[in-house]
Design a protein around this motif. Structure first.
Motif, PDB file in Angstrom:
ATOM      1  N   GLY A  34       0.783  -1.258  -0.050  1.00  0.00           N
ATOM      2  CA  GLY A  34      -0.113   0.004  -0.157  1.00  0.00           C
ATOM      3  C   GLY A  34       0.853   1.313   0.007  1.00  0.00           C
ATOM      4  N   LEU A  35       1.823   1.219   0.886  1.00  0.00           N
ATOM      5  CA  LEU A  35       2.972   2.469   0.835  1.00  0.00           C
ATOM      6  C   LEU A  35       3.512   2.632  -0.473  1.00  0.00           C
ATOM      7  N   VAL A  36       3.966   1.610  -1.177  1.00  0.00           N
ATOM      8  CA  VAL A  36       4.513   1.484  -2.494  1.00  0.00           C
ATOM      9  C   VAL A  36       3.644   2.363  -3.372  1.00  0.00           C
ATOM     10  N   LEU A  37       2.395   1.887  -3.436  1.00  0.00           N
ATOM     11  CA  LEU A  37       1.411   2.155  -4.517  1.00  0.00           C
ATOM     12  C   LEU A  37       1.231   3.914  -4.335  1.00  0.00           C
ATOM     13  N   TYR A  38       1.270   4.238  -2.892  1.00  0.00           N
ATOM     14  CA  TYR A  38       1.047   5.581  -2.683  1.00  0.00           C
ATOM     15  C   TYR A  38       2.192   6.379  -3.336  1.00  0.00           C
ATOM     16  N   TYR A  39       3.530   5.813  -3.465  1.00  0.00           N
ATOM     17  CA  TYR A  39       4.656   6.758  -4.103  1.00  0.00           C
ATOM     18  C   TYR A  39       4.201   6.492  -5.474  1.00  0.00           C
ATOM     19  N   VAL A  40       3.638   5.504  -6.121  1.00  0.00           N
ATOM     20  CA  VAL A  40       3.646   5.192  -7.587  1.00  0.00           C
ATOM     21  C   VAL A  40       2.721   6.004  -8.186  1.00  0.00           C
ATOM     22  N   PHE A  41       1.595   6.293  -7.418  1.00  0.00           N
ATOM     23  CA  PHE A  41       0.632   7.139  -8.043  1.00  0.00           C
ATOM     24  C   PHE A  41       0.763   8.810  -7.872  1.00  0.00           C
ATOM     25  N   ASP A  42       1.737   8.995  -7.174  1.00  0.00           N
ATOM     26  CA  ASP A  42       2.182  10.439  -7.172  1.00  0.00           C
ATOM     27  C   ASP A  42       2.905  10.916  -8.216  1.00  0.00           C
ATOM     28  N   ASP A  43       2.040  11.929  -9.006  1.00  0.00           N
ATOM     29  CA  ASP A  43       2.636  12.669 -10.108  1.00  0.00           C
ATOM     30  C   ASP A  43       2.922  11.477 -11.322  1.00  0.00           C
ATOM     31  N   LEU A  44       1.967  10.766 -11.638  1.00  0.00           N
ATOM     32  CA  LEU A  44       2.339   9.754 -12.587  1.00  0.00           C
ATOM     33  C   LEU A  44       2.436  10.629 -14.067  1.00  0.00           C
ATOM     34  N   PRO A  45       3.379   9.859 -14.962  1.00  0.00           N
ATOM     35  CA  PRO A  45       3.497  10.657 -16.240  1.00  0.00           C
ATOM     36  C   PRO A  45       2.380  10.186 -17.229  1.00  0.00           C
ATOM     37  N   SER A  46       2.333  10.792 -18.401  1.00  0.00           N
ATOM     38  CA  SER A  46       1.509  10.262 -19.383  1.00  0.00           C
ATOM     39  C   SER A  46       1.735   8.947 -20.021  1.00  0.00           C
ATOM     40  N   LEU A  47       0.789   7.925 -20.327  1.00  0.00           N
ATOM     41  CA  LEU A  47       0.826   6.817 -20.840  1.00  0.00           C
ATOM     42  C   LEU A  47       1.709   6.793 -22.097  1.00  0.00           C
ATOM     43  N   SER A  48       1.710   7.994 -22.962  1.00  0.00           N
ATOM     44  CA  SER A  48       2.258   8.119 -24.146  1.00  0.00           C
ATOM     45  C   SER A  48       3.744   8.132 -24.188  1.00  0.00           C
ATOM     46  N   GLU A  49       4.296   8.302 -22.912  1.00  0.00           N
ATOM     47  CA  GLU A  49       5.615   8.416 -22.419  1.00  0.00           C
ATOM     48  C   GLU A  49       6.402   6.989 -22.654  1.00  0.00           C
ATOM     49  N   ARG A  50       5.462   5.940 -22.582  1.00  0.00           N
ATOM     50  CA  ARG A  50       5.934   4.558 -22.403  1.00  0.00           C
ATOM     51  C   ARG A  50       5.608   3.703 -23.511  1.00  0.00           C
TER      52      ARG A  50
END
Length: 470
Positions: free
Chosen positions: A214-230
């Motif tokens: 849960g803590l990891v996902l908190y940081y993952v969802f913080d300021d996600l880039p655009s899908l077009s960048e991947r």
């Protein structure tokens, strides 16, 4: 009285007489239900089994899913995750059902995986019967290699995260030195013979894993880039690494067989909406979720474990510490399986019945721990090991062997309309061996390249140090 000397009638009579024992044997086989003859001291409920299944799957594999998606691309990763999850679940289904059929035929309440493989090959096609005498050793070998591989991955994971935590407070230490620090604690926990002592720690480790995730996902969802960048699709030469990593994460053959064997209602394990289908659906969705968003967040900067990609700070350090403790506890549980196989099946009766049997077992535990640490120290890269052991062992144990076992159990005339079971199983075997060869080759290629790079860096460091001293 006129005697009937019709040869055709006589042949029919002989055939009918010959069929009597077969019919009686078939009737006895149908009457025997292995599930009713199992003697389980503490059978588990459906919910308990589902909880254990999730526990068995949620290890270091889920923390490497973002790395797997980096090798496949986000769209290819999602599609492949669904397909591989379906194939793995189906292969588990046919494995459990084939074991049940063998137990029924041989009137055995339960059979181990190696025993099932041997008995299946003995009754299968002539082209496969020659493998039967070595089936137990081969299956045990793959199980031992896989479980030792898991232990190696756990050592690398713990050492890498301890290194990151130590780095926040003290000077940088090479990961090999960190492994020396953790050797004694891991040896100590591996010397605990009674799993009941570890049970409370294992329960705590489960809770810690979910909190940490849960803590990891908190940081993952913080300021996600655009899908077009991947990229949606990664390079084809990297796909075998994805395949091996996903197999390592999804497959837990030994655990699943043990879970089914200890259920109060084993038939509910492989039913349509049973424990296996429900659990694997949850696990596959969870892995796809973490892998997709983890890759979206970190992209090409992904590291072997998602915990290593967290930013600096107190909460990330706590998160890394939680996962490190959970995996540290699990090391003893993972080592228990190969040690048990080696001790029970490949150590002499003189050793096991000796007055010094405890000492011999302790030596085996010591040698096992030393071996796993040596391999981990040689190439301390979690992602490469996960991909290697997933491709090499689980392609065979989780995909190839179940298909071969079903072929033997259904041989020669139970393959259904147009022999579709036979063709389907042959396709699974080909798929498994293709995954084994390509995944193992790609992983070994990367491991050799990494080993060469590490060796060059060590030589360069040593040369610079010598020059400075001169």
């Amino acid at each position: 009285m006129e005697l009937n000397n019709n040869p055709i009638r006589d042949e029919e009579l002989e055939t009918a007489i010959a069929l009597v024992p077969k019919k009686e044997a078939s009737k006895k086989e149908e009457d025997y239900d292995p599930h009713k003859h199992r003697n389980v001291a503490h059978p588990t409920s459906n919910f308990d089994t589902l909880a254990h299944l999730l526990k068995g799957c949620l290890g270091t594999g889920i923390l490497a899913m973002h790395e797997a998606f980096r090798n496949a691309g986000w769209l290819n990763g999602l599609i492949s995750m669904a397909l591989i999850g379906f194939v793995c679940t189906y292969c588990f289904q046919i494995l459990i059902k084939a074991q049940y059929a063998l137990c029924k035929k041989h009137r055995r309440p339960i059979l181990s995986y190696p025993e099932s493989m041997k008995l299946a090959l003995e009754q299968g096609p002539a082209a496969l019967k020659w493998i039967a005498p070595s089936a137990v050793i081969v299956t045990d070998g793959f199980l031992i290699i896989y479980q030792l591989g898991v232990c190696i991955c756990y050592i690398v994971f713990v050492a890498a995260n301890v290194q990151l935590i130590v780095k926040e407070f003290y000077q940088f230490y090479d990961i090999k030195y960190i492994m020396l620090w953790i050797f004694i604690p891991m040896l100590a926990i591996n010397c605990i013979k009674n799993l009941k002592i570890l049970a409370p720690f294992s329960t705590a480790a489960n809770a810690i894993t979910f909190v940490g995730l849960g803590l990891v996902l908190y940081y993952v969802f913080d300021d996600l880039p655009s899908l077009s960048e991947r990229p949606a699709f990664g390079p084809i030469e990297s796909y075998p690494l994805y395949f091996g990593t996903v197999l390592f994460a999804l497959e837990a053959v030994g655990v699943f067989i043990a879970l089914e064997a200890n259920m109060e209602k084993p038939k509910n394990f492989v039913s349509k909406f049973g424990v296996l289908n429900s659990g694997m659906t949850i696990v596959t969705i969870l892995y796809g979720f973490v892998g997709f968003f983890g890759y979206l967040k970190y992209g090409e900067k992904s590291k072997d474990s998602i915990t290593l990609s967290l930013p600096a700070g107190l909460v990330p350090i706590i998160t890394q510490g939680l996962f490190t403790f959970a995996i540290f506890i699990s090391y003893a549980l993972q080592c228990y399986v190969p040690i048990s196989i080696i001790w029970e099946n490949y150590c002499s009766d003189e050793m096991k019945k000796s007055n010094h049997s405890d000492k011999y077992l302790l030596i085996l535990r010591l040698l096992t721990t030393i071996f796993t640490f040596i391999i981990a120290a040689a190439v301390p890269h979690l992602g490469l090991f996960i991909s290697l052991f997933g491709a090499f062992c689980l392609s065979i144990l989780g995909l190839g062997f179940p298909a071969i076992m079903e072929i033997c159990v259904l041989w020669p005339d139970k393959f259904g309309k147009l022999n579709w079971h036979l063709w389907k199983d042959i396709a699974l075997v080909i798929f498994a061996f293709a995954g084994l060869t390509s995944g193992t080759f790609a992983s070994m290629k990367d491991i050799i390249a990494t080993f060469s790079t590490d060796a060059s860096e060590v030589a360069k460091t040593f040369t610079n140090a010598t020059i400075e001293q001169s």
